[in-house]
Design an enzyme around this catalytic site. Structure first.
Site: not given
Ligand code: PEP
Ligand code: MG
Length: 916
Positions: A26, A99, A108, A110, A367, A485, A592, A651, A779, A798, A800-803, A865, A885
């Site tokens: 402000k 102010r 809103g 403060m 603003r 607000h 999958r 897969r 993974e 690829s 597999g960042t979950n695992d 993935c 990718y």
């Molecule tokens: C993973 O592990 O990141 C993955 C994409 O495979 P899923 O989630 O099916 O285990």
């Molecule tokens: Mg997996």
């Protein structure tokens, strides 16, 4: 201490727009409006006390730095000279506003105190200088008492009254009683004598409730106001808002003190809030609301319904009210010119506040305005077309969450047509939402914690409700305008919101909404169309279609032209693949196979899959696989066709087997019958499949290693599907992916099957080749370390960042909920590593893997993935480590396209790889 006070007034300012950290948004913008040569707007003079003073104040237990007092007094004298009035002067008193203003706007959250400097000594002088307008002066005085007693004497003093017994509420009741007694509908119906009496009653009430006299000294009022603004930085709602918006606590707020001008000096006075472009849809049209004979807080508080400033700003709600353009044409033209200049100068949509005092226009604030996703995209694209901003600036203007909001559900139009609205209000936040009604913010938080979807309904907007608003699916209020607000906050968050549904009586005490003919109780379902401002009873179905938004399509094309990362999707059916293509996916990063057995109309394929899983002998299994083959081939063929010309990473089966064993007795019986075995035998087989750690059990490549025929059938289905499509003139491009690999020898084992089947299919279809790749998921941490070897066989990786996160941390991905909150609370983890790639450990594993993999195979294709492929910060990481990718769910594809472009822009020139 450095300079603590920055002055602005009549063409000159100490600060400028770039000093937001020090002067708050402000203060910096006030300085800019006054001092910049392209603007020089009529802003009442004033000064800003820096955020450094706030930080000092907190470090030193509420003390101010030396010299502040003198600097403030000097600045007040400069205002006095410019205004030709004296602060505390009984003849011609100067009044000021105090102010808050943080670096980033916190609407809103403060405090503000207006009309400071009105005392029994200065009241007669102000009456004289307002042309004998006693009514105006006592109205200003009663506002000062209301605000000051609430903000300074109660809140800043740390008094926490029980609900409904705060001083503000008590004074409201005194005023309501008087209005009732006198038969007044609105505040403006009270006469000057009545207001005068009201002020006496207010002061008595303040003394009675707070045990202190209302201060009758202008200096005491000023310092009380300054202290209260600093104190409000650590007020409950400001702290909650900061948590939600990730604003650091140590930023502090600045305080701006400014000469008061009055929109309530009669019918040639007014006050309003406006936007240089429409914040609801982005149209390049001046849009706003105003109230004649009112002070600024009246517009945002939603007590009276504001009128539109021009024809364009008319809505269902205010259609009949007279526009500012009609009422004060000359002033409107002046305002129109200023807003155009501001829009050009800031090269972005501005949210402005103005006041007209007896026919003279003043600009009080500007603003960068909050906007929803639709508006953000449109404004960015149009401003680029108008040559106000570069392509890069345009791309950086839209946040991934604003885009997300564009893709949000809307009420199914067909279902909506058949319903009668319960009420209409202003469309403050877009999209559709259904939920159970709750009436208190506390309940919204509580119910949503229990997993319920709630809609928070309030009579009027209230900044204290911020946590409840966040927790709710949507917000509904009976009063307030587009700039109230609730509307501002909801728009900033992209939340569905309707304000000013005036026909509803929302009673938080009784916990009900009364429409006159119907009563909706707490817990009842309602549905809001926030795009149109319509409320419905019950729960209406939503559609999740991306509207054909030309601006969005154009915007995303720009993103595509900038980004380096490819964007693919995770899809398991031809239908999802087709949808993802519409969203701009350039292929599939993860199909999958096991998912295609779920959620199908027919149970047949799932039944056969189960048969295959509980088979004991190779014969039994081959028989089941033969039955399964046409189903697998059909879905794969459909998906390859939908992605014609684009790569499809398929897969091979990767389920922990026991997941597929039916639990209910009838299904078990049927399965036993079909396999020609007893129920007891089937149960034994199912028991054999039981594993202690199924996530680390007989899954992924391990299945294919034990049961070669399982891989063989899948690979054959893929190759034949591709061969058939080639015959049909299509360009299928399957990438066969082996999951849960930890050693190159597992991969070689599967590659041998692939080679054999591939040759057989070529011979069967009399073909020389089918375009394809053979690769693996990465993974398992070990696979990262031995990636140089893995890449000898794999043509692509690829992640597999979950695992990888699960096994890298040793955190079960399905059970993290039980301990993550403690980890976050204790600061052991900053955030959920399953949402954003862990930037210390897992990221290192990925970097090692990429480096080693590419050492062996230079052109190794690399993607991601796991769920992180749709997370903007993780996408930036993927860009920086040189992946080819990312792949994410269809609805996140547009977000990934934007995030990939933003990653490129942010990191161009950044040679060091791997920075998140
Ligand atoms: C993973 O592990 O990141 C993955 C994409 O495979 P899923 O989630 O099916 O285990
Ligand atoms: Mg997996």
């Amino acid at each position: 201490m450095k300079k603590t006070v920055y002055f602005f007034g009549v063409g000159k300012a100490d600060g400028n727009e770039k000093m937001k950290e020090l002067l708050g948004g402000k203060g910096a913008n006030l300085a800019e409006m006054v001092g910049h040569k392209d603007l020089r707007l009529p802003v009442p003079p004033g000064f800003t006390i820096t955020t450094e003073v706030c930080t000092y104040y907190y470090k030193n237990k509420g003390k101010y730095p030396a010299g502040l007092k003198e600097a403030v007094e000097k600045a007040v004298r400069r205002i006095e000279i410019l205004m030709g009035k004296g602060f505390g002067d009984p003849q011609d008193p100067l009044l000021v506003s105090v102010r808050s203003g943080a670096r980033r706007s916190m609407p809103g959250m403060m405090e503000t105190v207006l009309n400071i400097g009105l005392t029994t000594k200065t009241i007669p002088g102000l009456i004289k200088h307002s042309g004998g307008n006693e009514r105006f002066v006592y109205d200003a005085y009663r506002r000062l008492i209301m605000m000051y007693s609430d903000v300074v004497m109660e809140k800043a003093a740390g008094i926490e009254p029980a609900e409904d017994s705060g001083i503000r509420k008590q004074l409201d009741r005194v005023m309501d009683n008087m209005k009732r007694e006198k038969g007044c509908k609105s505040d403006t119906d009270l006469t000057s004598d009545e207001l005068k009496k009201l002020c006496v009653m207010f002061k008595a009430k303040v003394k009675e409730v707070l045990g202190r006299e209302f201060p009758d000294n202008h200096k005491e009022q000023l310092w009380g106001g300054i202290g209260a603004v600093f104190a409000s930085w650590n007020g409950k709602r400001a702290v909650s808002y900061r948590r939600i918006e990730s604003i650091p606590d140590d930023w502090g707020t600045a305080v701006s003190v400014q000469a008061m001008v009055f929109g309530n000096m009669g019918n040639d006075s007014a006050t309003g809030v406006a936007f240089t472009r429409n914040p609801g849809n982005g149209e390049n049209n001046f849009y706003g609301e105003y109230l004649a004979n009112a002070q600024g807080e009246d517009v945002v508080a939603g007590i009276r319904t504001p009128a539109p400033i021009n024809e364009y700003s008319k809505s269902e709600h205010n259609r009949t009210l007279v526009t500012l353009e009609k009422l004060m044409p000359k002033i409107y033209r002046e305002l129109f010119d200023y807003q155009k200049r501001l829009d050009r100068h800031y090269r972005d949509m501005q949210d402005i506040e103005f006041t007209i005092e007896r026919g003279k226009l003043y600009m009080l604030q500007c603003r960068t305005g909050k906007r929803n996703g639709t508006a953000a995209v449109r404004m960015a694209v149009e401003m680029h077309r108008e040559k106000l901003i570069t392509q890069e600036e345009m791309i950086m203007r839209v946040t991934p969450s604003q885009l997300d909001e564009l893709l949000h559900p809307v009420i199914d139009p067909k279902a909506e047509l058949s319903r009668k609205p319960l009420a209409k209000g202003l469309p403050a936040g877009p999209g559709g939402a259904s939920g159970q009604v709750v009436f208190r913010a506390k309940d919204a938080v509580e119910w949503s914690r229990q997993g319920k979807k709630v809609i928070l309904a309030r009579e009027e907007t209230n900044p204290e409700d911020v946590e409840g608003m966040r927790a709710a699916e949507a917000i509904l209020t009976a009063r307030g305008g587009m700039t109230s607000h609730a509307a501002l906050v909801a728009r900033g968050w992209g939340k569905c919101c309707i304000v000013g549904a005036g026909s509803l009586h929302i009673d938080a005490g009784k916990k009900e909404i009364n429409t006159g003919s119907k009563v909706i109780k707490e817990g009842d379902w309602i549905t809001l169309n926030g795009t149109k401002g319509v409320v419905y009873e019950g729960r209406l179905p939503m559609t999740e279609a991306l509207e054909a938004n030309k601006n969005l399509i154009e915007f995303l094309r720009y993103c595509d032209s900038v980004r380096k990362l490819g964007v693919r999707t995770n899809a398991d059916t031809p239908e999802d693949a087709a949808k993802a293509r519409q969203f701009g996916a350039e292929g599939i990063g993860l199909f999958r196979t096991e998912h295609m057995f779920y959620g199908k109309g027919s149970e047949e394929p799932l039944f056969i899959l189960r048969k295959m899983i509980v088979s004991k002998t190779e014969d039994e299994r081959r028989k089941a696989l033969k039955e399964l083959f046409p189903y697998i081939k059909k879905d794969i063929k459909g998906t390859l066709a939908a992605m014609d010309g684009f790569p499809v990473v398929i897969r091979l089966l990767d389920p922990p087997l026991h997941e597929f064993v039916p639990r209910d007795e009838a299904k078990l019986m049927q399965l036993a019958k079909d396999l020609n075995i007893s129920l007891g035998e089937l149960k034994n087989r199912a028991d054999d499949l039981h594993e202690s750690n199924p996530m680390m059990g007989h899954r992924g490549v391990r299945l294919g290693v034990t049961y070669q025929e399982v891989s063989e059938v899948q690979i054959r289905a893929i190759c034949e599907a591709a061969a058939e499509l080639i015959r049909e003139g299509k360009k299928p491009y399957p990438e066969i992916m082996i999951p849960v690999v930890s050693d190159v020898k597992e991969l070689s084992d599967q590659q041998a099957i692939f080679k054999k089947v591939y040759e057989e299919v070529l011979a069967k279809y009399k073909m020389k080749s089918i375009r394809h790749m053979f690769g693996t998921m990465i993974e398992i941490p070990r696979a990262c370390i031995v990636s140089d070897k893995v890449a000898e066989v794999a043509e692509f990786f690829s992640f597999g960042t979950n695992d990888l996160t699960q096994m890298g941390f040793g955190f079960s991905r399905d059970d993290i909920g039980s301990f993550l909150p403690d980890y976050i609370r204790k600061g052991i983890l900053k955030e959920d590593p399953f949402q954003t790639i862990d930037q210390e450990g897992i990221s290192e594993l990925i970097k090692i893997s990429i480096e080693r993999g590419r050492k062996t195979r230079k052109n190794l294709e690399i993607g991601i993935c796991g769920e992180h492929g749709g997370d903007p910060r993780s996408i930036e990481f993927c860009h920086n480590v040189g992946m080819d990718y990312v792949s994410c769910s269809p609805f996140r594809v547009p977000i990934a396209r934007l995030a990939a472009a933003q990653a490129k822009i942010k990191n161009s020139g950044n040679k060091k790889q791997g920075n998140v």
